[in-house]
Motif scaffolding. Structure first.
Motif, PDB file in Angstrom:
ATOM      1  N   SER A  58      63.416  40.406   8.205  1.00 34.16           N
ATOM      2  CA  SER A  58      62.933  40.159   9.562  1.00 34.16           C
ATOM      3  C   SER A  58      64.078  39.938  10.532  1.00 34.16           C
ATOM      4  N   PRO A 101      55.163  43.666   8.287  1.00 37.63           N
ATOM      5  CA  PRO A 101      54.996  42.978   6.999  1.00 37.63           C
ATOM      6  C   PRO A 101      53.838  43.558   6.181  1.00 37.63           C
ATOM      7  N   LYS A 107      51.640  31.489  11.591  1.00 36.35           N
ATOM      8  CA  LYS A 107      52.224  32.797  11.918  1.00 36.35           C
ATOM      9  C   LYS A 107      53.651  32.891  11.390  1.00 36.35           C
ATOM     10  N   GLN A 108      54.277  31.738  11.219  1.00 33.93           N
ATOM     11  CA  GLN A 108      55.701  31.778  10.872  1.00 33.93           C
ATOM     12  C   GLN A 108      56.070  30.446  10.246  1.00 33.93           C
ATOM     13  N   ILE A 136      58.924  27.790  10.040  1.00 33.00           N
ATOM     14  CA  ILE A 136      60.027  27.569  10.980  1.00 33.00           C
ATOM     15  C   ILE A 136      61.365  27.360  10.277  1.00 33.00           C
ATOM     16  N   ASP A 137      61.396  27.525   8.940  1.00 35.21           N
ATOM     17  CA  ASP A 137      62.698  27.490   8.257  1.00 35.21           C
ATOM     18  C   ASP A 137      63.249  28.909   8.084  1.00 35.21           C
ATOM     19  N   ASP A 138      62.487  29.774   7.407  1.00 38.97           N
ATOM     20  CA  ASP A 138      62.997  31.145   7.223  1.00 38.97           C
ATOM     21  C   ASP A 138      62.702  32.037   8.431  1.00 38.97           C
ATOM     22  N   ASP A 139      61.803  31.580   9.317  1.00 36.73           N
ATOM     23  CA  ASP A 139      61.428  32.367  10.506  1.00 36.73           C
ATOM     24  C   ASP A 139      61.066  33.818  10.151  1.00 36.73           C
ATOM     25  N   SER A 140      60.409  34.016   9.012  1.00 37.01           N
ATOM     26  CA  SER A 140      60.126  35.386   8.574  1.00 37.01           C
ATOM     27  C   SER A 140      58.959  36.028   9.313  1.00 37.01           C
ATOM     28  N   ASN A 141      57.892  35.254   9.504  1.00 33.76           N
ATOM     29  CA  ASN A 141      56.696  35.798  10.156  1.00 33.76           C
ATOM     30  C   ASN A 141      56.148  36.995   9.364  1.00 33.76           C
ATOM     31  N   GLN A 142      55.886  36.780   8.093  1.00 34.16           N
ATOM     32  CA  GLN A 142      55.454  37.887   7.229  1.00 34.16           C
ATOM     33  C   GLN A 142      54.268  37.560   6.330  1.00 34.16           C
ATOM     34  N   ALA A 193      46.840  38.534  13.341  1.00 32.69           N
ATOM     35  CA  ALA A 193      48.059  37.743  13.405  1.00 32.69           C
ATOM     36  C   ALA A 193      48.223  37.167  14.810  1.00 32.69           C
ATOM     37  N   PHE A 194      48.769  35.977  14.903  1.00 30.66           N
ATOM     38  CA  PHE A 194      49.091  35.289  16.172  1.00 30.66           C
ATOM     39  C   PHE A 194      47.833  35.001  16.992  1.00 30.66           C
ATOM     40  N   TYR A 220      66.144  29.183  10.825  1.00 28.33           N
ATOM     41  CA  TYR A 220      66.088  27.851  11.447  1.00 28.33           C
ATOM     42  C   TYR A 220      66.315  27.921  12.955  1.00 28.33           C
ATOM     43  N   PHE A 224      52.902  25.455  12.338  1.00 29.49           N
ATOM     44  CA  PHE A 224      51.854  26.483  12.398  1.00 29.49           C
ATOM     45  C   PHE A 224      50.809  26.285  11.299  1.00 29.49           C
TER      46      PHE A 224
END
Ligand SMILES: Cc1cc2nc3c(=O)[nH]c(=O)nc-3n(C[C@H](O)[C@H](O)[C@H](O)COP(=O)(O)OP(=O)(O)OC[C@H]3O[C@@H](n4cnc5c(N)ncnc54)[C@H](O)[C@@H]3O)c2cc1C
Ligand SMILES: Nc1ncnc2c1ncn2[C@@H]1O[C@H](COP(=O)(O)O)[C@@H](O)[C@H]1O
Lengths: 249, 308
Positions: free
Chosen positions: B112, B100, A117-118, A120-126, A141-142, B128, A38
């Motif tokens: 999340s 957030p 947007k995110q 891809i390791d923590d997938d937090s999207n914050q 966002a997005f 992941y 992203f």
């Protein structure tokens, strides 16, 4: 206008991630790393806007170990003009990322911040939405499309039922979705050129930001495995299994 | 403990994830208040009042909250957040957008996409693309949490909460809502469907998705897709199932012409029963399938539609 993009170094999206046997996290030693997809889309967007004459300068920011300099070099090979690394050894959670990005924005004064947007390791999207909050800026966002018109931008966001259109005031924070663009490949000449672009390394203390994680990770485990399935010979057998064995139709 | 659940709704009805989020709130334990913020959404507030376990519904009805824009909604939430120990919303496109922002305004690290509640401060969440599950503990004064609907059952009806009006907050003037283009369909919503039929790049075209629609209509199913099918323009973006699309866990998931990349599996591998139809005997999707058929989809799908 000046644009700031954030780029995170993550495990390559096509690598099979393995949980460490001691339950403290996932295996990262000798694992292929890459720029978060992203973030690639974020850099690509900034470069396209520069090519279109809307953007004058692109500053790429990464937070992580010294190895994240590679990620910044990739961003510069794609077309970013310079890089800033905030050097931190351990985990940096999205709120701390947002505080660091805000501190850099305060210094650099960009008119637009583009983030993934995110991660891809923590997938937090914050982190993008948080950065917008701390700056008191609007957020999109997005996003799957963005057009800048002077002091505002028209954006299209991907939402659960379809698409949403907003007009936001600039400065603003935008986070990228998959359909915004298709990132370019870096070429060898551009990789060479990127080596000569400026790259500054800062410490979080210099930015006055506390990066101590707020969330404590108690343990990391493998997800539950599905039991092995069976191969069916034809549609008839499939229908029979669904009706008599699985009983879902 | 005092928990605020922010409802997602269309003005009349609640969106599927909201009742699952209430269940997560029940697991945390405490008084549960549901906020329904929107424009002309009094009906949705009445629906929320009937969810079992909900003590109070706050209705913030104002043009400021039309659409999903985060700026004005979080400005409103900021004024009431201090009354709660936990603030929850679904981890859908709606919740992921504003939560957030709220979290940062409260100087809280959001948690999340939780899939389980361990205790009032400890939660399980996938990381992941669901290849690992992390148990995390928060020390923040207010826990701001988004909830993965597939981890929790939908809360039942049977409540009779009071509905109170909540005065609108400030207009930040930061963003103007210009409308939504919603995909029209008579089929169930992906996240609520009991059965999902999903197509991938193997479908070859948008036109060919008609084959899946015919099957879906016979099963009363929703239609989903892989990212490749969306990127190729076969179907709209809101069909995407996966790490960065929708997370689904229906009773039956039928994957057709989908290879089974980890990013796709992340969105559907918790389905109860998985069927895969793929002509490649080595397709990774077979590793998660309960029943798999190695066949050309253009032969298998019409046969399947006919035989059920
Ligand atoms: C950051 C990131 C996020 C992503 N997020 C998502 C996501 O949320 N969701 C998602 O789905 N993907 C996501 N992806 C993409 C993912 O990695 C895969 O590229 C994608 O899922 C592949 O889609 P596919 O299986 O339809 O296509 P392919 O991998 O091309 O597979 C097509 C399959 O169709 C089969 N096939 C072809 N013709 C026929 C036929 N006639 N009959 C039967 N079978 C046939 C083939 O054998 C093949 O297995 C993401 C990727 C990245 C990097
Ligand atoms: N360590 C980091 N360095 C640079 N950018 C980051 C970092 N962490 C998060 N970001 C940015 O914030 C986005 C969202 O991250 P997250 O909230 O962690 O999912 C990412 O796509 C990045 O653009």
């Amino acid at each position: 206008m000046k644009v700031l993009v954030t780029v995170k170094r993550v495990i390559d999206p096509y690598v099979k991630v393995r949980v460490k046997s001691d339950g403290t996290g996932v295996e990262t030693a000798n694992v292929k790393m890459a720029m978060n997809p992203f973030c690639e889309i974020a850099v690509e967007q900034a470069v396209r806007m520069k090519e279109a004459g809307i953007v004058s300068e692109i500053v790429a920011v990464s937070i992580g170990t010294l190895q994240s300099q590679e990620t910044l070099r990739t961003a510069m090979a794609m077309g970013a003009d310079r890089g800033i690394l905030v050097e931190v050894a351990g985990e940096v959670q999205p709120l701390a990322v947002a505080k660091l990005v805000k501190a850099i924005v305060d210094k650099e004064q960009p008119k637009l911040v583009i983030m993934g947007k995110q991660a891809i390791d923590d997938d937090s999207n914050q982190a993008g939405q948080m950065t917008a909050a701390l700056l008191g800026w609007p957020q999109a966002a997005f996003t799957s499309a963005i057009t800048v018109n002077g002091d505002t931008a028209d954006v299209t966001r991907e939402i659960d039922g379809g698409l949403e259109k907003l007009t936001i005031k600039l400065p603003a924070v935008v986070t990228t979705d998959l359909r915004l663009n298709e990132p370019r490949y870096v070429t060898l000449p551009n990789i060479m050129k990127a080596k000569k672009k400026p790259l500054e390394v800062l410490k979080p203390e210099a930015l006055g930001v506390d990066v101590v994680p707020r969330l404590k990770t108690i343990k990391v485990e493998e997800p539950a495995k599905r039991s092995a399935g069976v191969k069916v010979a034809d549609v008839q057998e499939l229908v029979a299994k669904l009706k008599n064995e699985a009983r879902v139709i | 403990m005092s928990i605020l659940v922010i409802a997602e709704h269309d003005g009349k009805l609640l969106k599927p994830g909201t009742t699952n989020t209430v269940t997560a709130a029940v697991k945390i334990g405490g008084d549960i208040t549901v906020l329904v913020a929107g424009h002309q959404c009094a009906d949705a507030a009445q629906v929320a009042a009937k969810i079992a376990g909900v003590g109070k519904v706050l209705l913030a009805d104002s043009p400021l909250y039309a659409g999903g824009a985060a700026e004005n909604l979080t400005a409103l939430l900021q004024t009431i957040a201090g009354q709660y120990t936990h603030i929850l919303a679904s981890a859908t496109g709606y919740g992921k957008n504003f939560m957030p922002r709220l979290s940062a305004l409260l100087d809280v690290q959001q948690i999340s996409d939780i899939s389980a509640v361990v205790s009032a401060d400890t939660f399980v969440r996938p990381i992941y693309a669901g290849n690992a599950m992390a148990t995390v503990q928060s020390a923040d004064k207010i826990k701001v949490i988004t909830v993965r609907a597939t981890g929790f059952d939908a809360a039942a009806e049977g409540g009779s909460a009071t509905v109170e009006n909540l005065a609108a907050g400030p207009d930040t003037g930061l963003a103007t809502f210009n409308g939504q283009e919603l995909s029209k369909s008579d089929r169930p919503e992906l996240t609520a469907a009991r059965i999902i039929v999903s197509g991938g790049r193997g479908m070859g075209s948008g036109e060919n998705f008609k084959l899946l629609e015919a099957l879906a209509d016979k099963l009363g199913a929703a239609v989903g897709a892989s990212r490749a099918a969306v990127d190729s323009g076969y179907v709209p973006n809101d069909y995407q199932v996966g790490q960065t699309g929708k997370i689904v866990a229906p009773e039956l998931y039928i994957a057709v012409g989908i290879s089974g990349a980890i990013q796709h599996l992340a969105g559907m591998k918790d389905s109860k029963v998985i069927i895969a139809i793929n002509k490649d005997p080595e397709a990774p999707i077979f590793a998660v399938a309960d029943y798999w058929l190695v066949e050309d989809l253009f032969k298998a799908v019409p046969e399947l539609t006919q035989q059920i």
